[in-house]
Design a protein around this motif. Sequence first.
Motif, PDB file in Angstrom:
ATOM      1  N   THR A   1       0.810  -1.136   0.239  1.00 13.80           N
ATOM      2  CA  THR A   1      -0.246   0.188  -0.065  1.00 13.80           C
ATOM      3  C   THR A   1       0.777   1.299  -0.034  1.00 13.80           C
ATOM      4  O   THR A   1       1.696   1.472   0.884  1.00 13.80           O
ATOM      5  N   VAL A   2       0.747   1.917  -0.939  1.00 12.45           N
ATOM      6  CA  VAL A   2       1.542   3.395  -0.876  1.00 12.45           C
ATOM      7  C   VAL A   2       0.748   4.326  -0.319  1.00 12.45           C
ATOM      8  O   VAL A   2      -0.459   4.482  -0.521  1.00 12.45           O
ATOM      9  N   ALA A   3       1.299   4.897   0.913  1.00 12.96           N
ATOM     10  CA  ALA A   3       0.579   5.806   1.627  1.00 12.96           C
ATOM     11  C   ALA A   3       1.023   7.159   1.546  1.00 12.96           C
ATOM     12  O   ALA A   3       0.556   8.234   2.181  1.00 12.96           O
ATOM     13  N   VAL A   4       1.744   7.464   0.389  1.00 12.11           N
ATOM     14  CA  VAL A   4       2.006   8.971   0.199  1.00 12.11           C
ATOM     15  C   VAL A   4       1.569   9.270  -1.339  1.00 12.11           C
ATOM     16  O   VAL A   4       1.977   8.501  -2.223  1.00 12.11           O
ATOM     17  N   ASP A   5       0.935  10.475  -1.456  1.00  7.36           N
ATOM     18  CA  ASP A   5       0.339  10.550  -2.831  1.00  7.36           C
ATOM     19  C   ASP A   5       1.447  11.569  -3.581  1.00  7.36           C
ATOM     20  O   ASP A   5       2.616  11.748  -2.981  1.00  7.36           O
TER      21      ASP A   5
ATOM     22  N   ASN B   1       0.406  12.376   3.230  1.00  7.91           N
ATOM     23  CA  ASN B   1       0.451  10.902   3.754  1.00  7.91           C
ATOM     24  C   ASN B   1      -1.077  10.701   3.678  1.00  7.91           C
ATOM     25  O   ASN B   1      -1.830  11.164   4.432  1.00  7.91           O
ATOM     26  N   VAL B   2      -1.328   9.379   3.035  1.00  6.38           N
ATOM     27  CA  VAL B   2      -2.788   9.391   2.846  1.00  6.38           C
ATOM     28  C   VAL B   2      -3.523   8.672   4.014  1.00  6.38           C
ATOM     29  O   VAL B   2      -4.734   9.169   4.273  1.00  6.38           O
ATOM     30  N   HIS B   3      -2.489   7.972   4.982  1.00  3.56           N
ATOM     31  CA  HIS B   3      -3.270   7.933   6.309  1.00  3.56           C
ATOM     32  C   HIS B   3      -3.640   8.898   7.214  1.00  3.56           C
ATOM     33  O   HIS B   3      -4.631   8.831   7.589  1.00  3.56           O
ATOM     34  N   GLN B   4      -2.929  10.007   7.017  1.00  2.98           N
ATOM     35  CA  GLN B   4      -3.251  11.036   7.810  1.00  2.98           C
ATOM     36  C   GLN B   4      -4.488  11.845   7.290  1.00  2.98           C
ATOM     37  O   GLN B   4      -5.462  12.421   8.003  1.00  2.98           O
TER      38      GLN B   4
END
Length: 59
Positions: free
Chosen positions: A29-33, A38-41
């Motif tokens: 899972t890539v969490a940085v666009d 940060n996609v999680h944040q």
Amino acid sequence: AIKGSTVVGFADLGMEAIYEFEVQDFPVTVAVDSDGNNVHQLALAYWQKRIKDEGLLSG
């Protein structure tokens, strides 16, 4: 599994260099666009606001 790697930037930094990995059967899972967010944040902030604004947890 990681099948291979190539340094693509900042080779002089050793392990801190930027690497490109060749992988097989490696779920990720890539969490940085592409803007560095940060996609999680972002998702956490979005859902916290929506839950509050819409009273989704109000009983």
